[in-house]
Design an enzyme around this catalytic site. Structure first.
Site, PDB file in Angstrom:
ATOM      1  N   GLY A 691       0.832  21.187   0.697  1.00 33.79           N
ATOM      2  CA  GLY A 691       2.102  20.607   1.105  1.00 33.79           C
ATOM      3  C   GLY A 691       3.170  20.956   0.108  1.00 33.79           C
ATOM      4  N   ASP A 806       7.830   4.516   2.118  1.00 32.18           N
ATOM      5  CA  ASP A 806       7.590   5.754   2.869  1.00 32.18           C
ATOM      6  C   ASP A 806       6.414   5.583   3.839  1.00 32.18           C
ATOM      7  OD1 ASP A 806       8.227   8.321   3.621  1.00 32.18           O
ATOM      8  OD2 ASP A 806       7.016   9.278   2.077  1.00 32.18           O
TER       9      ASP A 806
END
Length: 1001
Positions: A691, A806
């Protein structure tokens, strides 16, 4: 004294007969003939080379060794060897451990008898590191207490079983993991064993059945699994052999299988059997009724079924009985012969009938919970006249008629919850009643004249208490000092006192807290502890465990702070159950906080008779030490540099954008070389994801534990603040629905986080089909429940509360049982000012999940997580991303929704997995819950605790037990391969606050 000196030399030599020689009859002879006495220099260096420690500790050890050689000591060499092994494995030692004579110079926390160490009491000392196998050398040890040292990690060494004299072993509130060693069963003198509040896994060792003297056995709040061991005819041991045990505390684990009938017998003296919050199945054994000493039984929150055995009525001393949240059926036996103060049998499948007549005869009862057990008919008015009754819950049944509370109700009655029944009317009786009456969800609240009444409204239960000043005016204190009840500014030692079993439920009754305060004051004075006053505050009821806790603050006497011994003595007294809490709060356990303000640290200078005796040869000794130290320093030059590098944060503050070095509470530090070894030098074959942060590798530790290692881009310090935040937060929170941080690496420009390996990828991958896992309707609800419980823990039980910031489907991981785990705490924030209720901060998060109110005001609250969670709920039922092809999921659901139609007219946008089920029960309520979470204003959104409760209600409506692991199934696409959870990270918004309002797309 001479005999002890010889044994000390033997500790350093491989051939004591040759090296010590003969005829060494006096101290003077020994000091003047070192060639006959000292081991070869190579032996000393070889001994030191085994100590892979920091540079300053190597110097300490070097000096320490020569002190042992030349100074007469009062401590056994074997014991010194064991303590040296502890120092080797600890990153932080008590500051008074500075010379070679623990018994002679009063090493902090060390108790001695006749030159032998018999106790190590280091509770709450901020020790970090591992427990050394060399502790077995302290063979006369009777007490070992290392509780509340969150930095103490790793496994318990098998060698602990060699401490045959050990009476008390307390390792509560640390960060230990791995299996509980079977060797503990060898400690046949053990009477007190507390391993609670760690991360132990595996099964309960059968060998514990060998602890014939044990009285207190606490293994709760871990990750233990498997069956409860009992003995058999083949000679295998089991817990049924523990006839002296008074306490079986095994709650909050993952124990499974049945409760063995053989576990209980008439020879036992048990007071408390706590098996709550596990995965136990089958029926309650009738043999329970044989243990007539029992006072408290908790079998709640399991998967038990079958009838409650009539033999339970034999338990004439039973005062607290928790059986809620199971699948029990049949009729409840007559419990009127028991001295019950707390009875909770809610959320079971008992045979439909009216309220049992015996319920109105429970003269000692304070709390009666008969909710959700299919009760019907009318409520007898006599129920409300029980003299000690504080709370009665009859919610979620099929009760009918009028609610008549009469005029003779108990003046202690605080709450009557009859929500969601068929009540048509309400006879309020005496208008002076103080109890809160809850009638929402009944026909009476549909009527126009009643629906605006207070008993038809939702009510919040706010618990608030803090010890008032003792006839004085509180002071305005500096720094982090607080004003004590006696109005003195000081740094208190704090922790939480947790009750596992309650006998009361009126949490607004201050007399309970006053009783705790008074009992603590009496206790600290009787024990001569350095405490001036005690404060009780912040009472909290944990809805997921039914535990109740209060914050305890001990204020020091004489000065404004405690020294380390003062803190340790308080912590030991509470960890060892020396303090006896009031009966209504027992059994309890204490979890102490780290104390940062120690005063009066012991001097590092000590005096010894041996030093005086050897003064005449001081110059000679100095020269020998200087020569040897110089040679040793030369040989260790490169290793010393490496040792300095082992401090993971030695250069942290060179990066000016990341703040001070992290304050850790237990995460293990891994060296770069270790992680290379575990990942085959970060080979591509071990890579399992990638990522924006970097790559993720699968690794296997030496213990066999599978881990995921998240490695930042080589040499990059981007994301260092997030790195720091994540290791700080995850090292201090532990919950089954939060991903577990095993450790980290910060060395040579590398940033790596080491997590437990989560087998089944992210929720986002499952919803999109990438992982090959198909989640059916019920499993999605269970995923929502688990994620909500993890967030509720962060919001309500973390101290201070934590806002994740988040929440999204790619940050929810699914383990091998598809249980959800909230991950990625890089953007999280501590809510340090609970009075303000928000943190003003730069807007960060992921577009589509961002709370609009936070986006516009920069004020981050717990309700910001609630908004993101609401988007996640909509994602679960639609299978769509929050923003897909320019369409925002919240707007799409609101636009299509029509409550007058079947399934709210959402068939077109529901995920096909949802609509596969004909008229899925609870879907409308699930949609309502999701939309309540995404209300525009934070004040209108529910709390995470309320969300947990509502999801549990939805599951029950759908016929699913919220605690069951087997209630739903999953389907797997035949040709799909599983992918790893740590890859494919999506975009996170991390910019400054915009000047203009930006609406979500």
């Amino acid at each position: 004294m001479h005999k002890e000196k010889v044994s000390i030399f033997q500790f350093f030599t491989s051939d004591p007969e040759t090296r010590i020689g003969k005829g060494t009859n006096s101290t003077i002879q020994i000091l003047f003939f070192p060639s006959c006495l000292m081991p070869p220099f190579t032996d000393i260096l070889g001994f030191l080379s085994k100590f892979h420690v920091y540079k300053e500790r190597k110097l300490f050890l070097l000096i320490l060794l020569f002190q042992v050689l030349f100074v007469a000591a009062r401590t056994s060499s074997d014991d010194f060897k064991g303590l040296a092994g502890l120092i080797e494995n600890w990153n932080q030692k008590p500051p008074s451990w500075v010379d070679s004579d623990p018994c002679g110079s009063n090493w902090e926390g060390i108790g001695c008898k006749d030159s032998r160490v018999v106790s190590i009491k280091l509770s709450g000392m901020k020790i970090s590191g591992r427990l050394s196998p060399e502790i077995e050398s302290i063979s006369e040890l009777e007490i070992l207490d290392l509780s509340f040292n969150r930095g103490l990690t790793g496994t318990i060494p098998d060698e602990i079983g060699n401490l045959k004299n050990l009476d008390t072993l307390i390792l509560a509130g640390c960060s230990l993991f791995g299996p509980i060693p079977a060797s503990i069963g060898s400690l046949q003198n053990l009477t007190f064993l507390a391993l609670n509040w760690n991360q132990f896994s595996g099964g309960i060792p059968r060998t514990l059945g060998n602890l014939s003297k044990i009285e207190w056995l606490d293994l709760s709040d871990n990750q233990l699994e498997g069956a409860i061991p009992v003995s058999n005819d083949q000679g295998l041991l089991g817990l049924d052999l523990l006839h002296t045990a008074r306490h079986f505390h095994f709650g909050n684990n993952r124990l499974s299988g049945r409760i063995p009938a053989k576990l209980f017998n008439a020879n036992m003296k048990l007071l408390h059997v706590l098996l709550d919050n596990n995965r136990l199945t089958d029926s309650i054994p009738a043999s329970l009724g044989l243990v007539n000493t029992l006072e408290a039984v908790r079998f709640d929150r399991n998967q038990l079924f079958g009838p409650v055995p009539p033999s339970i009525t034999n338990l004439r001393n039973l005062t607290e009985l928790y059986l809620s949240d199971n699948n029990l059926n049949g009729f409840l036996p007559d419990l009127s012969g028991l001295r019950l103060t707390y009875l909770d049998v809610s959320t079971n499948n008992f045979t439909s009938s009216g309220i049992p007549p015996w319920a109105s005869t429970l003269q000692f009862i304070t709390t009666l919970n008969l909710g959700n057990i299919t009760l019907k008919d009318e409520i007898p008015v006599s129920l409300f006249s029980l003299p000690n009754l504080e709370t009665v819950s009859l919610r979620d049944n099929k009760l009918t008629g009028d609610l008549d509370i009469g005029n003779s109700f108990s003046n202690r009655l605080q709450s009557i919850d009859v929500e969601n029944n068929g009540i048509d009317g309400f006879n309020q009786g005496n208008s002076q009643i103080r109890a809160a009456v809850l009638l929402r969800g009944n026909p009476i609240c549909i009527q126009k004249e009643d629906r605006e009444k207070i008993y038809c409204q939702e009510r919040q239960s706010n618990i608030s208490y803090s010890t008032p000043p003792n006839n004085c005016s509180p002071l305005l204190c500096i720094s982090n000092q607080l004003s004590s009840p006696n109005c003195k500014c000081a740094y208190p030692y704090t922790g939480t006192l947790n009750s596992r079993v309650l006998s009361f439920s009126n949490f607004g009754n201050t007399s309970y807290y006053v009783a705790i305060e008074q009992s603590l004051i009496i206790f600290v004075r009787s024990q001569n502890l350095p405490v001036d006053s005690v404060s009780v505050s912040n009472p909290v009821k944990n809805s997921s465990t039914e535990y109740f806790y209060v914050t305890i603050s001990f204020f020091p006497s004489q000065q404004d702070r405690f020294n380390r011994t003062g803190v340790s003595s308080i912590a030991f007294a509470l960890a060892n159950q020396i303090y006896k809490a009031p009966a209504f709060f027992s059994p309890y356990f204490f979890i102490g906080d780290d104390y940062q303000y120690n005063a009066g640290e012991p001097s590092k200078k000590t005096s010894h008779a041996g030093v005086i005796a050897g003064a005449g040869v001081g110059v000679f000794v100095f020269l020998v030490i200087a020569v040897l130290a110089g040679i040793y320093a030369y040989r260790q030059k490169k290793q010393a540099q490496t040792a300095m590098d082992m401090n993971p944060f030695i250069n942290w503050e060179l990066n000016k954008n990341v703040g001070a070095a992290p304050q850790l509470k237990g995460a293990r530090w891994f060296s770069l070389e270790e992680l290379k070894k575990y990942t085959n030098n970060f080979s591509d074959a071990n890579a399992v994801g990638s990522g924006g942060y970097g790559k993720v590798y699968q690794g296997v530790l030496t213990t066999g534990e599978l881990v995921a290692i998240k490695r930042a881009g080589q040499g990059s310090m981007q994301g260092a603040l997030e790195f720091k935040t994540e290791i700080e937060l995850l090292s201090r929170v532990h919950h089954k629905n939060l991903v577990n941080l095993v450790g980290f690496c910060f060395e040579k420009g590398e940033q790596m986080l080491v997590y437990e390996y989560i087998a089944n990828g992210t929720l986002m991958d499952s919803l999109s089909g990438k992982s090959g896992i198909k989640l059916n309707c019920m499993k999605r609800i269970k995923v929502a429940l688990g994620a909500a419980q993890g967030l509720a823990y962060l919001h309500e039980l973390a101290d201070p509360p934590i806002i994740h910031r988040d929440i999204k489907s790619s940050n929810i991981l699914l383990d091998d049982h598809l249980n959800p785990k909230v991950s990625d705490f890089g953007l999280s924030k501590l809510l340090v000012d609970s009075e303000r209720g928000h943190v003003t901060t730069q807007v960060k998060g992921t577009m589509g999940y961002l709370d609009p109110e936070y986006y516009m005001t920069q004020q981050l609250t717990e309700k910001s997580d609630v908004y993101s969670f609401g988007v996640l709920l909509l994602e679960l039922i639609t299978g769509r991303k929050p923003i897909e092809q320019g369409k925002y999921i919240v707007r799409e659901v609101v636009r299509e929704m029509d409550k007058s139609k079947d399934l709210y007219n959402l068939q077109e946008i529901l995920d096909p997995c949802i609509t596969e089920v004909t008229n899925p029960k609870g879907l409308e309520k699930f949609v309502d819950l999701a939309l309540s979470c995404v209300k525009e204003y934070a004040a209108e959104r529910p709390s995470m605790a309320e969300i947990v409760k509502e999801i549990e209600n939805i599951m029950e409506l759908a016929g699913l037990n919220p605690t069951s692991e087997s209630a739903t199934t999953t389907e797997t696409f035949e040709d799909a391969s599983l992918r790893h959870p740590y890859g494919n990270e999506d975009f996170k918004y991390s910019g400054v606050f915009p000047s203009a309002k930006v609406e979500p797309q």
